[in-house]
Design a protein around this motif. Structure first.
Motif, PDB file in Angstrom:
ATOM      1  N   MET A   1     -12.166  -0.681   1.066  1.00 46.08           N
ATOM      2  CA  MET A   1     -11.853   0.319   1.527  1.00 46.08           C
ATOM      3  C   MET A   1     -12.400   1.591   0.975  1.00 46.08           C
ATOM      4  N   THR A   2     -13.098   2.455   1.613  1.00 44.04           N
ATOM      5  CA  THR A   2     -14.057   3.366   1.310  1.00 44.04           C
ATOM      6  C   THR A   2     -13.576   4.661   0.836  1.00 44.04           C
ATOM      7  N   SER A   3     -12.120   5.087   1.347  1.00 43.46           N
ATOM      8  CA  SER A   3     -11.755   6.176   0.852  1.00 43.46           C
ATOM      9  C   SER A   3     -10.187   6.249   1.217  1.00 43.46           C
ATOM     10  N   PRO A   4      -9.455   7.029   0.412  1.00 45.47           N
ATOM     11  CA  PRO A   4      -8.051   7.087   0.740  1.00 45.47           C
ATOM     12  C   PRO A   4      -7.618   7.709   1.675  1.00 45.47           C
ATOM     13  N   GLN A   5      -6.369   7.785   2.199  1.00 42.19           N
ATOM     14  CA  GLN A   5      -5.981   8.379   3.359  1.00 42.19           C
ATOM     15  C   GLN A   5      -4.633   9.460   2.910  1.00 42.19           C
ATOM     16  N   HIS A   6      -4.487  10.146   3.848  1.00 40.29           N
ATOM     17  CA  HIS A   6      -3.502  11.353   3.565  1.00 40.29           C
ATOM     18  C   HIS A   6      -2.002  10.889   3.681  1.00 40.29           C
ATOM     19  N   ASN A   7      -1.797  10.071   4.704  1.00 37.72           N
ATOM     20  CA  ASN A   7      -0.651   9.891   5.045  1.00 37.72           C
ATOM     21  C   ASN A   7       0.152   8.850   4.106  1.00 37.72           C
ATOM     22  N   ARG A   8       1.430   9.206   3.608  1.00 38.94           N
ATOM     23  CA  ARG A   8       2.041   8.039   2.953  1.00 38.94           C
ATOM     24  C   ARG A   8       2.557   7.172   3.619  1.00 38.94           C
ATOM     25  N   GLN A   9       2.849   7.396   4.866  1.00 43.79           N
ATOM     26  CA  GLN A   9       3.374   6.428   5.757  1.00 43.79           C
ATOM     27  C   GLN A   9       2.460   5.589   6.398  1.00 43.79           C
ATOM     28  N   THR A  10       1.474   5.271   5.843  1.00 42.66           N
ATOM     29  CA  THR A  10       0.247   4.485   6.542  1.00 42.66           C
ATOM     30  C   THR A  10       0.687   3.121   6.661  1.00 42.66           C
ATOM     31  N   ALA A  11      -0.171   2.405   7.672  1.00 46.43           N
ATOM     32  CA  ALA A  11       0.300   0.972   7.973  1.00 46.43           C
ATOM     33  C   ALA A  11      -0.061   0.025   6.651  1.00 46.43           C
ATOM     34  N   ASN A  12      -1.112   0.598   6.055  1.00 43.01           N
ATOM     35  CA  ASN A  12      -1.747  -0.220   4.906  1.00 43.01           C
ATOM     36  C   ASN A  12      -1.209   0.433   3.542  1.00 43.01           C
ATOM     37  N   PRO A  13      -0.058  -0.072   2.952  1.00 44.75           N
ATOM     38  CA  PRO A  13       0.491   0.639   1.976  1.00 44.75           C
ATOM     39  C   PRO A  13      -0.642   0.291   0.422  1.00 44.75           C
ATOM     40  N   LEU A 287       3.623   8.016  -7.224  1.00 43.08           N
ATOM     41  CA  LEU A 287       4.710   7.202  -6.592  1.00 43.08           C
ATOM     42  C   LEU A 287       6.063   7.547  -6.885  1.00 43.08           C
ATOM     43  N   SER A 288       6.308   8.507  -8.060  1.00 42.27           N
ATOM     44  CA  SER A 288       7.680   8.593  -8.424  1.00 42.27           C
ATOM     45  C   SER A 288       7.635  10.217  -8.328  1.00 42.27           C
ATOM     46  N   LEU A 289       6.685  10.835  -7.752  1.00 44.56           N
ATOM     47  CA  LEU A 289       6.796  12.217  -7.648  1.00 44.56           C
ATOM     48  C   LEU A 289       7.112  13.179  -8.815  1.00 44.56           C
ATOM     49  N   THR A 290       6.653  12.718  -9.907  1.00 47.83           N
ATOM     50  CA  THR A 290       6.812  13.275 -11.178  1.00 47.83           C
ATOM     51  C   THR A 290       5.663  13.825 -11.963  1.00 47.83           C
ATOM     52  N   VAL A 291       5.833  14.569 -13.153  1.00 48.50           N
ATOM     53  CA  VAL A 291       4.650  15.071 -13.719  1.00 48.50           C
ATOM     54  C   VAL A 291       5.021  14.386 -15.340  1.00 48.50           C
ATOM     55  N   THR A 311       9.400  16.265  -9.751  1.00 46.65           N
ATOM     56  CA  THR A 311       8.944  17.563  -9.198  1.00 46.65           C
ATOM     57  C   THR A 311       9.737  17.762  -7.727  1.00 46.65           C
ATOM     58  N   VAL A 312      10.566  16.851  -7.156  1.00 48.51           N
ATOM     59  CA  VAL A 312      11.384  16.951  -5.992  1.00 48.51           C
ATOM     60  C   VAL A 312      12.647  16.374  -6.420  1.00 48.51           C
ATOM     61  N   PRO A 313      13.824  16.813  -5.641  1.00 44.73           N
ATOM     62  CA  PRO A 313      15.279  15.970  -5.840  1.00 44.73           C
ATOM     63  C   PRO A 313      15.235  14.848  -5.572  1.00 44.73           C
ATOM     64  N   LYS A 314      15.942  14.051  -6.165  1.00 48.01           N
ATOM     65  CA  LYS A 314      15.994  12.427  -5.938  1.00 48.01           C
ATOM     66  C   LYS A 314      16.135  12.165  -4.534  1.00 48.01           C
ATOM     67  N   ALA A 315      17.077  12.935  -3.894  1.00 51.62           N
ATOM     68  CA  ALA A 315      16.957  12.553  -2.374  1.00 51.62           C
ATOM     69  C   ALA A 315      15.728  12.757  -1.582  1.00 51.62           C
ATOM     70  N   GLU A 316      14.776  13.653  -1.878  1.00 49.65           N
ATOM     71  CA  GLU A 316      13.497  13.492  -1.176  1.00 49.65           C
ATOM     72  C   GLU A 316      12.767  12.467  -1.491  1.00 49.65           C
ATOM     73  N   LEU A 317      12.784  11.935  -2.900  1.00 51.76           N
ATOM     74  CA  LEU A 317      11.838  11.084  -3.286  1.00 51.76           C
ATOM     75  C   LEU A 317      12.408   9.485  -2.812  1.00 51.76           C
ATOM     76  N   ASP A 318      13.648   9.347  -2.518  1.00 53.82           N
ATOM     77  CA  ASP A 318      14.090   8.186  -1.843  1.00 53.82           C
ATOM     78  C   ASP A 318      13.870   8.366  -0.253  1.00 53.82           C
ATOM     79  N   ALA A 319      13.535   9.404   0.466  1.00 58.65           N
ATOM     80  CA  ALA A 319      13.097   9.426   1.511  1.00 58.65           C
ATOM     81  C   ALA A 319      11.673   9.143   1.818  1.00 58.65           C
ATOM     82  N   GLU A 320      10.703   9.140   0.742  1.00 59.24           N
ATOM     83  CA  GLU A 320       9.467   8.711   0.926  1.00 59.24           C
ATOM     84  C   GLU A 320       9.472   7.315   1.376  1.00 59.24           C
ATOM     85  N   LYS A 321       8.137   7.334   2.043  1.00 58.01           N
ATOM     86  CA  LYS A 321       7.879   5.802   2.391  1.00 58.01           C
ATOM     87  C   LYS A 321       6.311   5.505   1.933  1.00 58.01           C
ATOM     88  N   PHE A 322       6.312   4.506   1.111  1.00 56.56           N
ATOM     89  CA  PHE A 322       4.950   4.247   0.240  1.00 56.56           C
ATOM     90  C   PHE A 322       4.257   3.045   0.779  1.00 56.56           C
TER      91      PHE A 322
END
Length: 322
Positions: A1-13, A287-291, A311-322
């Motif tokens: 893999m030569t470079s990271p992607q921007h989309n969190r919902q990528t087909a390749n996790p 992955l946890s959207l924290t600092v 950094t975001v409410p837990k509901a928003e974190l739970d909605a993330e797809k990694f």
């Protein structure tokens, strides 16, 4: 893999994701600015993802490099765009009007594939980039700044796939890169004229925390940055939930494993930054959207976690797809 992607919902996790990063150019009105991760592939053709990275961020210390010799007007800054994607052709240049906050139309400065991150030499008009020149292996590449264009100097293969990040020390003698896909750190010796001498070391990180399925099955080194005194190199590893700390032998461009800073399980550390006096380090967790804030002992080269902030409410974190 030569470079990271921007989309969190990528087909390749197992592919990294690159969010929007913006760092202010305030106080560096007469300096060149590097912009990284302009995505132009077909999935993101309707949006522009730009990270504005001034020189002290790329060098990895709080000290600004010497004034570049590139000619610039009082209200204009030369800007370099590192790009990647299907419609990208390489590194672009543009001008930022600091009094209006506007960019001029970009021009292709040099052709290169996967130029996802840039940094420049601390005292010379030389830019370093990750990527592949004319179908070569994934490499670290040196370019001489020639007005609004870049002239290739030389390239040195990484030897473990493409890099996600690179950093050069303040004396311009040693450069390091982090390979997300390979889970490794590569070290390069830099010649006095700014050209790349050789790769002196390739260190593979082992294991994975396995807390977040598929994303942490193995090591994913994501960033390399020098401590303020440059005695140590810090490598946040998303797959390990660790910031791996190396002691630096700048004379020989070599690293020795020294220790680590630990983030909460499943955090996925991605990038980090020291505060101005160097007593604290802040780690961005993807992955946890924290600092996570660390107390840093410069003499010992150790990091002790103090707090982790959501950094975001837990509901928003739970909605993330990694």
């Amino acid at each position: 893999m030569t470079s990271p992607q921007h989309n969190r919902q990528t087909a390749n996790p197992e592919v990294a994701s690159e969010p929007l990063h913006v760092q202010s150019t305030r106080g560096v009105a007469n300096r060149t600015v590097l912009l990284d991760w302009l995505r132009t592939d077909d999935r993101f053709s309707s949006a522009v993802f730009i990270a504005i990275v001034v020189s002290f961020f790329c060098v990895g210390s709080s000290k600004l490099p010497a004034e570049p010799t590139t000619k610039m007007s009082a209200n204009s800054i030369t800007v370099w765009l590192g790009t990647s994607g299907n419609q990208s052709k390489g590194i672009y240049s543009t001008r930022l009007q600091t009094d209006k906050g506007k960019l001029s139309a970009s021009e292709l400065a040099t052709e290169i594939d996967g130029a996802g991150f840039l940094c420049w030499h601390p005292t010379k008009d030389i830019i370093y980039s990750i990527g592949q020149v004319k179908g070569s292996q994934p490499s670290i590449n040196a370019f001489a700044i020639k007005g609004s264009t870049l002239e290739p100097i030389n390239s040195v293969p990484i030897g473990d796939g493409g890099a996600a990040h690179l950093s050069i020390n303040s004396t311009g003698t040693m450069l390091a890169s982090a390979q997300y896909g390979g889970g490794s750190v590569a070290v390069f010796k830099v010649n006095p004229d700014g050209s790349l001498h050789s790769r002196t070391q390739l260190i593979k990180h082992q294991g994975g925390s396995k807390v977040v399925a598929r994303r942490q099955n193995s090591s994913h080194a994501h960033y390399v940055g020098f401590s303020p005194d440059e005695r140590f190199l810090m490598v946040p590893d998303l797959g390990l939930d660790r910031v791996v700390i190396y002691s630096v032998d700048a004379a020989n461009a070599k690293l020795t494993r020294h220790g680590e800073g630990v983030v909460p399980p499943g955090s996925g550390p991605r990038h980090m930054k020291f505060n101005k006096d160097g007593r604290f380090a802040v780690v961005l967790n993807e992955l946890s959207l924290t600092v996570t804030v660390f107390a840093y002992d410069a003499e010992a080269g150790t990091m002790v976690p103090l707090q982790t902030v959501q950094t975001v409410p837990k509901a928003e974190l739970d909605a993330e797809k990694f």
